[in-house]
Design an enzyme around this catalytic site. Sequence first.
Site, mmCIF file in Angstrom:
data_model
loop_
_atom_site.group_PDB
_atom_site.id
_atom_site.type_symbol
_atom_site.label_atom_id
_atom_site.label_comp_id
_atom_site.label_asym_id
_atom_site.label_seq_id
_atom_site.Cartn_x
_atom_site.Cartn_y
_atom_site.Cartn_z
ATOM 1 N N PRO A 9 -19.974 41.614 45.612
ATOM 2 C CA PRO A 9 -18.619 41.876 46.090
ATOM 3 C C PRO A 9 -18.286 43.334 46.337
ATOM 4 C CG PRO A 9 -18.598 41.222 43.777
ATOM 5 C CD PRO A 9 -19.976 40.960 44.280
ATOM 6 N N ASN A 10 -17.545 43.515 47.456
ATOM 7 C CA ASN A 10 -16.995 44.798 47.881
ATOM 8 C C ASN A 10 -18.031 45.758 48.474
ATOM 9 O OD1 ASN A 10 -14.212 44.271 47.020
ATOM 10 N ND2 ASN A 10 -15.087 44.337 44.956
ATOM 11 N N ARG A 17 -14.863 54.385 50.458
ATOM 12 C CA ARG A 17 -14.165 54.884 49.265
ATOM 13 C C ARG A 17 -15.175 55.527 48.337
ATOM 14 N NH1 ARG A 17 -10.502 53.617 51.845
ATOM 15 N NH2 ARG A 17 -8.553 52.442 51.403
ATOM 16 N N TYR A 22 -20.615 56.648 45.422
ATOM 17 C CA TYR A 22 -21.496 55.759 46.183
ATOM 18 C C TYR A 22 -22.082 56.395 47.437
ATOM 19 C CZ TYR A 22 -19.362 52.303 43.144
ATOM 20 O OH TYR A 22 -18.919 51.605 42.043
ATOM 21 N N ASN A 73 -28.242 43.785 44.537
ATOM 22 C CA ASN A 73 -27.189 44.567 43.926
ATOM 23 C C ASN A 73 -26.060 43.587 43.619
ATOM 24 O OD1 ASN A 73 -25.062 46.170 43.154
ATOM 25 N ND2 ASN A 73 -25.548 47.809 44.619
ATOM 26 N N ALA A 76 -20.052 43.988 40.878
ATOM 27 C CA ALA A 76 -19.314 43.722 39.638
ATOM 28 C C ALA A 76 -19.838 42.501 38.902
ATOM 29 C CB ALA A 76 -17.837 43.543 39.958
ATOM 30 N N GLU A 97 -33.407 44.637 40.670
ATOM 31 C CA GLU A 97 -31.961 44.872 40.605
ATOM 32 C C GLU A 97 -31.709 46.328 40.981
ATOM 33 O OE1 GLU A 97 -30.366 44.180 36.709
ATOM 34 O OE2 GLU A 97 -28.327 44.781 37.246
ATOM 35 N N HIS A 99 -28.689 49.367 41.617
ATOM 36 C CA HIS A 99 -27.312 49.870 41.577
ATOM 37 C C HIS A 99 -27.312 51.262 42.215
ATOM 38 C CE1 HIS A 99 -25.881 46.632 39.057
ATOM 39 N NE2 HIS A 99 -26.977 46.771 38.350
ATOM 40 N N ARG A 106 -21.229 55.788 33.618
ATOM 41 C CA ARG A 106 -19.866 55.477 34.066
ATOM 42 C C ARG A 106 -19.054 54.805 32.955
ATOM 43 N NH1 ARG A 106 -19.932 52.728 39.756
ATOM 44 N NH2 ARG A 106 -17.737 53.388 39.664
HETATM 45 O O1 LIG Z 1 -23.530 51.209 41.537
HETATM 46 C C1 LIG Z 1 -23.570 50.073 42.046
HETATM 47 O O2 LIG Z 1 -24.285 49.749 43.011
HETATM 48 C C2 LIG Z 1 -22.602 48.991 41.553
HETATM 49 O O3 LIG Z 1 -23.307 47.758 41.522
HETATM 50 C C3 LIG Z 1 -21.499 48.935 42.572
HETATM 51 C C4 LIG Z 1 -20.355 48.005 42.146
HETATM 52 C C5 LIG Z 1 -19.179 48.188 43.103
HETATM 53 C C6 LIG Z 1 -19.479 47.645 44.483
HETATM 54 C C7 LIG Z 1 -18.404 48.075 45.467
HETATM 55 O O4 LIG Z 1 -18.759 49.362 45.937
HETATM 56 C C8 LIG Z 1 -17.918 49.993 46.828
HETATM 57 C C9 LIG Z 1 -18.302 51.250 47.254
HETATM 58 C C10 LIG Z 1 -17.486 51.948 48.145
HETATM 59 C C11 LIG Z 1 -16.308 51.376 48.604
HETATM 60 C C12 LIG Z 1 -15.931 50.105 48.167
HETATM 61 C C13 LIG Z 1 -16.739 49.413 47.263
HETATM 62 C C14 LIG Z 1 -19.877 48.289 40.717
HETATM 63 O O5 LIG Z 1 -18.893 47.305 40.354
HETATM 64 C C15 LIG Z 1 -21.042 48.265 39.754
HETATM 65 O O6 LIG Z 1 -20.557 48.570 38.441
HETATM 66 C C16 LIG Z 1 -22.088 49.278 40.164
#
Ligand SMILES: O=C(O)[C@]1(O)C[C@H](CCCOc2ccccc2)[C@@H](O)[C@H](O)C1
Length: 149
Positions: A9-10, A17, A22, A73, A76, A97, A99, A106
Amino acid sequence: MKVYVLNGPNLGRLGTRQPEVYGSTTYADLVALCESTGRELGLDVTVRQTDAEHELLGWLHAAADEGAAVVLNPAAWSHYSYAVRDACALLRGPLVEVHISNIHAREEFRHHSVVSAVATGVICGLGVDGYRLALHHLAARRPEGATWR
Ligand SMILES: O=C(O)[C@]1(O)C[C@H](CCCOc2ccccc2)[C@@H](O)[C@H](O)C1
Protein backbone atom coordinates in the site's frame (compact mmCIF):
# COMPACT_ATOMS: atom_id res chain seq x y z
CA MET A 1 13.18 -17.39 -14.88
CA LYS A 2 10.05 -15.65 -13.58
CA VAL A 3 10.30 -12.97 -10.89
CA TYR A 4 7.37 -11.00 -9.48
CA VAL A 5 8.26 -7.63 -7.94
CA LEU A 6 5.29 -6.88 -5.68
CA ASN A 7 4.60 -3.67 -3.78
CA GLY A 8 2.12 -2.95 -1.01
CA PRO A 9 0.00 0.00 0.00
CA ASN A 10 0.79 3.59 -0.92
CA LEU A 11 3.95 2.71 -2.87
CA GLY A 12 2.16 3.85 -5.99
CA ARG A 13 2.65 7.35 -4.56
CA LEU A 14 6.44 6.96 -4.36
CA GLY A 15 8.25 10.17 -5.19
CA THR A 16 5.38 12.45 -4.19
CA ARG A 17 6.09 12.72 -0.45
CA GLN A 18 8.98 12.39 2.02
CA PRO A 19 11.86 12.43 -0.46
CA GLU A 20 14.18 12.61 2.54
CA VAL A 21 12.98 9.13 3.50
CA TYR A 22 12.06 7.45 0.22
CA GLY A 23 14.00 9.48 -2.35
CA SER A 24 12.58 11.20 -5.41
CA THR A 25 12.16 8.12 -7.60
CA THR A 26 8.56 7.74 -8.73
CA TYR A 27 6.74 4.43 -8.90
CA ALA A 28 6.90 4.61 -12.70
CA ASP A 29 10.68 5.04 -12.39
CA LEU A 30 10.81 2.03 -10.07
CA VAL A 31 8.91 -0.10 -12.59
CA ALA A 32 11.30 0.97 -15.34
CA LEU A 33 14.32 0.22 -13.13
CA CYS A 34 13.10 -3.30 -12.30
CA GLU A 35 12.12 -4.08 -15.89
CA SER A 36 15.44 -2.87 -17.32
CA THR A 37 17.41 -4.76 -14.67
CA GLY A 38 15.43 -7.88 -15.49
CA ARG A 39 16.26 -7.55 -19.19
CA GLU A 40 19.93 -7.03 -18.33
CA LEU A 41 19.95 -10.19 -16.19
CA GLY A 42 17.78 -12.39 -18.39
CA LEU A 43 14.95 -12.52 -15.85
CA ASP A 44 11.25 -12.35 -16.76
CA VAL A 45 10.22 -9.57 -14.37
CA THR A 46 6.66 -8.43 -13.69
CA VAL A 47 6.18 -5.41 -11.39
CA ARG A 48 2.89 -4.75 -9.56
CA GLN A 49 1.52 -2.54 -6.77
CA THR A 50 -1.71 -2.72 -4.82
CA ASP A 51 -3.51 -1.05 -1.94
CA ALA A 52 -5.82 -4.11 -1.60
CA GLU A 53 -4.49 -6.88 0.62
CA HIS A 54 -6.56 -9.59 -1.07
CA GLU A 55 -5.01 -8.65 -4.42
CA LEU A 56 -1.49 -9.09 -3.07
CA LEU A 57 -2.51 -12.45 -1.56
CA GLY A 58 -3.75 -13.59 -4.98
CA TRP A 59 -0.48 -12.58 -6.62
CA LEU A 60 1.49 -14.46 -3.95
CA HIS A 61 -0.66 -17.57 -4.43
CA ALA A 62 -0.06 -17.41 -8.20
CA ALA A 63 3.69 -17.06 -7.63
CA ALA A 64 3.58 -20.09 -5.32
CA ASP A 65 1.68 -22.12 -7.93
CA GLU A 66 4.22 -21.12 -10.59
CA GLY A 67 7.28 -21.73 -8.44
CA ALA A 68 8.31 -18.15 -9.21
CA ALA A 69 10.68 -15.94 -7.22
CA VAL A 70 9.33 -12.85 -5.49
CA VAL A 71 10.80 -9.48 -4.57
CA LEU A 72 8.32 -7.99 -2.09
CA ASN A 73 7.99 -4.63 -0.43
CA PRO A 74 4.98 -5.29 1.84
CA ALA A 75 4.97 -1.60 2.93
CA ALA A 76 2.81 -1.10 6.04
CA TRP A 77 1.57 -4.70 5.86
CA SER A 78 5.14 -5.72 6.80
CA HIS A 79 4.47 -4.78 10.37
CA TYR A 80 1.22 -6.61 11.12
CA SER A 81 -0.26 -8.63 8.26
CA TYR A 82 -0.21 -12.28 9.23
CA ALA A 83 -2.26 -12.92 6.06
CA VAL A 84 0.59 -11.60 3.89
CA ARG A 85 3.12 -13.51 5.99
CA ASP A 86 1.16 -16.78 5.61
CA ALA A 87 0.85 -16.31 1.85
CA CYS A 88 4.62 -15.69 1.64
CA ALA A 89 5.19 -18.95 3.55
CA LEU A 90 3.48 -20.81 0.68
CA LEU A 91 6.11 -19.72 -1.83
CA ARG A 92 8.37 -22.43 -3.27
CA GLY A 93 10.86 -20.02 -4.81
CA PRO A 94 13.05 -17.45 -3.07
CA LEU A 95 11.51 -14.39 -1.46
CA VAL A 96 13.55 -11.20 -1.04
CA GLU A 97 11.89 -8.62 1.22
CA VAL A 98 12.84 -5.04 0.31
CA HIS A 99 12.32 -1.81 2.21
CA ILE A 100 13.43 1.49 0.67
CA SER A 101 14.02 3.08 4.08
CA ASN A 102 15.99 1.65 7.00
CA ILE A 103 12.99 0.53 9.03
CA HIS A 104 15.25 -0.11 12.04
CA ALA A 105 16.24 3.55 12.23
CA ARG A 106 12.65 4.85 12.15
CA GLU A 107 9.63 4.71 14.47
CA GLU A 108 9.45 1.74 16.82
CA PHE A 109 6.39 0.27 15.08
CA ARG A 110 8.39 -0.10 11.88
CA HIS A 111 11.26 -2.03 13.49
CA HIS A 112 9.60 -5.46 13.20
CA SER A 113 8.43 -7.15 10.02
CA VAL A 114 6.23 -10.25 10.37
CA VAL A 115 7.31 -11.20 6.83
CA SER A 116 11.07 -11.37 7.47
CA ALA A 117 10.93 -14.76 9.24
CA VAL A 118 9.63 -16.40 6.04
CA ALA A 119 11.84 -14.44 3.63
CA THR A 120 15.03 -15.79 2.07
CA GLY A 121 16.64 -12.45 2.86
CA VAL A 122 15.89 -8.81 3.61
CA ILE A 123 17.32 -5.64 2.06
CA CYS A 124 16.44 -2.35 3.72
CA GLY A 125 17.72 1.21 3.83
CA LEU A 126 19.42 1.23 0.44
CA GLY A 127 16.70 3.14 -1.36
CA VAL A 128 15.26 1.77 -4.56
CA ASP A 129 18.66 0.23 -5.27
CA GLY A 130 17.48 -2.54 -2.96
CA TYR A 131 15.19 -3.75 -5.71
CA ARG A 132 18.10 -3.86 -8.19
CA LEU A 133 20.27 -5.72 -5.68
CA ALA A 134 17.48 -8.22 -5.02
CA LEU A 135 17.21 -8.98 -8.73
CA HIS A 136 20.98 -9.40 -9.03
CA HIS A 137 20.91 -11.86 -6.14
CA LEU A 138 18.12 -13.88 -7.77
CA ALA A 139 19.96 -13.95 -11.09
CA ALA A 140 23.09 -15.25 -9.35
CA ARG A 141 21.17 -18.12 -7.71
CA ARG A 142 18.90 -19.13 -10.55
CA PRO A 143 18.64 -22.95 -10.98
CA GLU A 144 19.06 -24.87 -14.22
CA GLY A 145 15.38 -25.89 -14.38
CA ALA A 146 12.22 -23.97 -15.17
CA THR A 147 11.32 -23.16 -11.55
CA TRP A 148 13.28 -22.02 -8.53
CA ARG A 149 12.49 -25.21 -6.56
O1 LIG B 1 10.80 1.65 3.56
C1 LIG B 1 9.91 1.00 2.97
O2 LIG B 1 10.00 0.58 1.80
C2 LIG B 1 8.55 0.79 3.65
O3 LIG B 1 8.12 -0.53 3.35
C3 LIG B 1 7.62 1.79 3.03
C4 LIG B 1 6.25 1.82 3.71
C5 LIG B 1 5.46 3.01 3.20
C6 LIG B 1 5.04 2.84 1.75
C7 LIG B 1 4.49 4.15 1.20
O4 LIG B 1 5.60 4.91 0.76
C8 LIG B 1 5.37 6.17 0.24
C9 LIG B 1 6.48 6.88 -0.18
C10 LIG B 1 6.31 8.16 -0.70
C11 LIG B 1 5.04 8.71 -0.81
C12 LIG B 1 3.93 7.98 -0.39
C13 LIG B 1 4.09 6.70 0.15
C14 LIG B 1 6.36 1.92 5.24
O5 LIG B 1 5.04 1.82 5.81
C15 LIG B 1 7.26 0.83 5.78
O6 LIG B 1 7.37 0.99 7.20
C16 LIG B 1 8.64 0.93 5.15
